[in-house]
Design a protein around this motif. Structure first.
Motif, mmCIF file in Angstrom:
data_model
loop_
_atom_site.group_PDB
_atom_site.id
_atom_site.type_symbol
_atom_site.label_atom_id
_atom_site.label_comp_id
_atom_site.label_asym_id
_atom_site.label_seq_id
_atom_site.Cartn_x
_atom_site.Cartn_y
_atom_site.Cartn_z
ATOM 1 N N GLN A 30 4.727 4.263 -8.278
ATOM 2 C CA GLN A 30 3.820 4.680 -9.623
ATOM 3 C C GLN A 30 2.610 4.100 -9.653
ATOM 4 O OE1 GLN A 30 6.009 3.132 -12.957
ATOM 5 N NE2 GLN A 30 7.806 4.443 -12.923
ATOM 6 N N ASN A 31 1.693 5.054 -10.098
ATOM 7 C CA ASN A 31 0.152 4.631 -10.208
ATOM 8 C C ASN A 31 0.185 3.478 -11.036
ATOM 9 O OD1 ASN A 31 -0.596 6.260 -8.225
ATOM 10 N ND2 ASN A 31 -0.739 7.823 -10.037
ATOM 11 N N GLY A 34 1.156 4.441 -14.676
ATOM 12 C CA GLY A 34 2.617 4.793 -15.067
ATOM 13 C C GLY A 34 2.935 6.116 -14.583
ATOM 14 N N THR A 35 2.072 6.883 -13.801
ATOM 15 C CA THR A 35 2.248 8.030 -13.592
ATOM 16 C C THR A 35 2.721 8.023 -12.065
ATOM 17 O OG1 THR A 35 -0.014 8.406 -12.664
ATOM 18 C CG2 THR A 35 0.672 9.174 -15.007
ATOM 19 N N VAL A 36 3.614 9.032 -11.754
ATOM 20 C CA VAL A 36 4.321 8.786 -10.399
ATOM 21 C C VAL A 36 3.284 9.257 -9.402
ATOM 22 C CG1 VAL A 36 6.150 10.070 -9.068
ATOM 23 C CG2 VAL A 36 6.414 9.556 -11.154
ATOM 24 N N SER A 37 3.182 8.588 -8.261
ATOM 25 C CA SER A 37 2.012 8.934 -7.337
ATOM 26 C C SER A 37 2.645 10.015 -6.106
ATOM 27 C CB SER A 37 1.660 7.561 -6.362
ATOM 28 O OG SER A 37 2.752 7.281 -5.389
#
Length: 126
Positions: A30-31, A34-37
């Motif tokens: 996760q970045n 909170g977003t998915v990398s």
């Protein structure tokens, strides 16, 4: 709650013959927001276990190259460990078991210190 070091597994007694089935999923980091990398953290593979009598899932670190073995190819886990994650509930706790390993190789191959697989020496057992 987690076991400090996991439970070291006797591969032959626990899994017996293992056969490769497929890549089940990739887990991404996760970045900070909170977003998915797009960076893979680990890959989970489905393996058929003769001793367990069912399919098992095993997670391998993303630092190990993607495994694309033939379906039903005999494989071997390198340093498998079973561990748990427990979550408290109002009635006690829910416990999930999982299996992780350092690598997944074709049976009869040995892993060198550089992580490359080489053919193992023939057995001297008669």
């Amino acid at each position: 709650m987690r076991l400090a070091q996991g439970i070291v597994i006797d591969k032959e007694k626990t899994f017996g013959l293992l056969k490769f089935s497929a890549l089940r999923r990739e887990v991404f980091l996760q970045n900070e927001d909170g977003t998915v990398s797009s960076e893979v953290k680990e890959r989970t593979y489905d393996l058929k276990s003769r001793e367990q009598g069912r399919m098992i899932q095993v997670s391998i670190p993303a630092s190990v190259p993607l495994k694309e073995f033939d379906y039903n190819a005999e494989v071997e886990l390198i340093n498998p460990v079973a561990d748990t994650v427990a979550n408290a509930t109002f009635r006690g706790a829910d416990v999930d078991w999982y299996i992780k390993a350092d690598d997944l190789v074709l049976k009869g191959k040995a892993v060198t210190s550089g992580g490359n697989a080489t053919k193992a020496a023939p057995s001297k057992d008669k």
